[in-house]
Enzyme design. Structure first.
Site, mmCIF file in Angstrom:
data_model
loop_
_atom_site.group_PDB
_atom_site.id
_atom_site.type_symbol
_atom_site.label_atom_id
_atom_site.label_comp_id
_atom_site.label_asym_id
_atom_site.label_seq_id
_atom_site.Cartn_x
_atom_site.Cartn_y
_atom_site.Cartn_z
ATOM 1 N N SER A 171 -11.592 -29.562 20.409
ATOM 2 C CA SER A 171 -10.396 -29.831 20.773
ATOM 3 C C SER A 171 -10.180 -30.654 21.445
ATOM 4 O O SER A 171 -10.539 -32.247 20.672
ATOM 5 C CB SER A 171 -9.551 -28.882 21.966
ATOM 6 O OG SER A 171 -7.814 -28.965 22.469
ATOM 7 N N ASP A 340 -5.153 -21.837 14.352
ATOM 8 C CA ASP A 340 -4.834 -23.339 15.013
ATOM 9 C C ASP A 340 -3.746 -23.878 14.636
ATOM 10 O O ASP A 340 -3.441 -24.344 13.833
ATOM 11 C CB ASP A 340 -6.034 -23.895 14.987
ATOM 12 C CG ASP A 340 -6.003 -24.845 16.095
ATOM 13 O OD1 ASP A 340 -5.101 -24.951 17.021
ATOM 14 O OD2 ASP A 340 -6.941 -25.765 16.107
ATOM 15 N N HIS A 373 -6.783 -21.855 18.473
ATOM 16 C CA HIS A 373 -7.292 -23.285 18.717
ATOM 17 C C HIS A 373 -8.403 -22.338 19.528
ATOM 18 O O HIS A 373 -9.784 -23.083 19.262
ATOM 19 C CB HIS A 373 -6.023 -23.595 19.699
ATOM 20 C CG HIS A 373 -6.878 -25.034 20.381
ATOM 21 N ND1 HIS A 373 -6.640 -25.801 18.987
ATOM 22 C CD2 HIS A 373 -6.893 -25.269 21.429
ATOM 23 C CE1 HIS A 373 -7.657 -27.371 20.137
ATOM 24 N NE2 HIS A 373 -7.498 -26.933 21.095
#
Lengths: 396, 396
Positions: A171, A340, A373
């Site tokens: 991320s 995601d 995610h």
């Protein structure tokens, strides 16, 4: 691989056989005035303190360093336990970092620092502004992903580490991974950006913006000066976190986790109650996530760090990702997750394509998972073996 | 098809050649005490006023009725213009309703009522509670999709309409379409649920819940009594709307619409300003959507109506959608949009499957579009022809 005994803490033997045990945060302060660090904005910041942790042993030629980059609300505490918190849950990536784990602390020297702008020990808007004696609040300058990397570069210099074997993170951590390979190409041998992007989509900026609006519209935000005025914009920050949490999961993950199940206290029927109290499990979960988050995170930090991710755009200034990556030297393992939808696979593919256009050595894997995610934070034999195999192959 | 002249308003000739022209809202009040309407919750509500509009002419045998069901924040004003608002934009589905359009007002008699619980003319939490003389606020009972349909049934009875040719609507409108076919199978010949679901996913409930929390956590909500106390929870309601808006679009739609473009006033570079003011176009758009929404929508209505959608679950009480749809008689056209991630295509497929298991006549179309959930509100030759063809085929 033989079973390993924990090195530091016997009390953890049963529960965490591969734990790094008890770890202690360390601090590094630099950029003392008048030598403040110059930021991308043109502003200066200093002194800057970074809190960081290390796991494993730095080898003689300092060639076994793995730099871990945490995500938006992460911190320097990647693995193991703090002395006074042995009963609590371990660091945020304990599944990945430890003896015999993918980032094997018997082989590698793992380093992770809390980013600047953060609120978990490194200098951020909640830190004391030496000029006023109060928290910086909105006097803290806007920081960027480049600035975060620059601060880490100071830390590596301080530790005498010239080259990093591998920089890895998911991320926003993946953004710093990418930025490292661009800012200091010669200092990075391997890079593993996970579930990340070269620039946020309009949708991702939109979610960040709603979170910021929730915080800034909270009357207790007080134009950022809440600490000075003895209040906390808990409501706005909780809303921001709840929104974030939905984006970290997938439709399927939420279905599997909660479905349309009701909280037990209400029995199996709707309440028809105009309190609009928690009825569905998913409501209870989100409210809980919001309420625990405000205990550990600073609202202004949330504004600054989300803004840093909005600003991040590796295609700039030229507009061409290929061109901006042309000086990169690292070998890459790029990982995305099929479910995601915050930083979808197509965004990882854009990175892979641009790297390959520069004739770089790139392995790409889209892991099939329902977990969305946040899959990079979850136990996954596939993810672990992908990473450890890449490290083995790339080093040999 | 020959060109048509507007019937009601010459001022609109150029801009809206196929407009229904000026229309006037009508009102129907029923369920006068002691004959209140009994709700699913067991509570009673009355008197109930529905605001509704009609377009076209009811034929002699009343066989040309199309009942339009609006979405979450929609209203009874589907097409044309209100007398005092000729310069403003037309009703929310003017692209679909008018002479020569898919819901052709030269053939059909189109009816649409604002749902109960709403705030655009029908009885809702902002209406005066006859018991107190103040707005109901949280004394308004929880209402369900079934209750909304039941109120509409009273309206149809009042209009002397026994059977509806077609009931059509998108999103929450689609839920009422489905509910009609279950509650009154014999009164519905054709049904067109668009971009809808037989029950909300955990993710969709999650987004609703964050919106409600934003409203209820706004200090100006005053436990629902904001009107009485002379304030409005604008901030919370705007946040709820901003969240909603992201879910109504798609990643691609937002990319196409905004990308990472900056607002013009800031030039082409970032401000690095700690006001966290609008920088990206998408931020500007969302803030604007929030600020205009609070001028037209009531915060308590938002709580009640989102709750009604959360409660909606056509699989109950048996747990089997097939079983719950076993009494349905209508012919169906089920439409989904490929980029709708709020009520994704798989949820329409579940409906189609259950209908076919009951040997019903079902046409299913997933329209390929980047425009996301809100595609049903946008001009689309494909959507229009799909609907008009279905009506033609099914009637013949």
């Amino acid at each position: 691989m033989s079973a390993r005994l924990p090195v530091h803490s016997m009390t953890l033997t049963t529960a965490q056989p591969n734990s790094v045990g008890v770890v202690e945060p360390q601090f590094f302060t630099f950029a003392q005035p008048p030598d403040e660090m110059k930021l991308v904005s043109g502003k200066k910041l200093g002194p800057i303190t970074l809190v960081y942790e290390t796991y494993g042993t730095l080898n003689a030629d300092k060639s076994n360093v793995i730099l871990v980059e945490h995500a938006l609300t992460g911190d320097a505490h990647v693995a193991g336990y703090h002395k006074d918190q042995t009963s609590k849950k371990p660091g945020w990536w304990d599944i990945m970092v430890g003896p015999g784990k993918a980032l094997d602390t018997e082989r590698y020297f793992v380093v992770c620092a809390n980013c600047i702008g953060g609120c978990s020990g490194s200098t951020g808007p909640d830190s004391e502004n030496p000029a006023t004696g109060y928290p910086y609040a909105r006097d803290f300058p806007i920081i960027t992903i480049q600035d975060m990397v620059e601060a880490e570069r100071h830390l590596l210099d301080h530790l005498g580490i010239n080259q990093v074997l591998c920089v890895i993170g998911g991320s926003m951590g993946g953004m710093r991974v990418l930025q490292w390979t661009v800012s200091y190409p010669e200092r990075i041998r391997l890079a593993i950006p996970i579930a990340t992007t070269s620039r946020l989509s309009a949708q991702a900026i939109g979610f960040n913006e709603v979170g910021r609006q929730a915080i800034m519209g909270d009357p207790d935000w007080r134009n950022g000066n809440y600490k000075r005025e003895g209040v906390i914009p808990n409501h706005g920050l909780a809303i921001a976190r709840m929104i974030g949490h939905i984006t970290y999961l997938s439709d399927k993950a939420m279905h599997n986790k909660f479905g349309r199940d009701l909280v037990e206290s209400n029995g199996s029927t709707f309440t028809f109650n105009t309190e609009f109290a928690t009825e569905f499990q998913v409501e209870s979960y989100l409210r809980h996530q919001g309420s625990v988050f405000v205990q550990r995170f600073d609202a202004n930090s949330y504004l600054y760090i989300t803004k840093a991710t909005d600003y991040f755009d590796l295609t700039q200034p030229s507009g061409s990702l290929r061109k901006e990556l042309s000086r990169v030297q690292a070998k890459f393992l790029v990982i995305s997750f099929s479910s995601d939808w915050l930083f979808p696979t197509y965004q990882s593919r854009e990175i892979v394509k641009a790297l390959r256009q520069n004739s770089l050595d790139v392995t790409f894997a889209e892991l099939q998972t329902d977990k969305g995610h946040d899959a990079f934070l979850l136990e996954s034999a596939q993810l672990s073996s992908l990473i450890s195999n890449f490290l083995n192959y790339a080093i040999d």
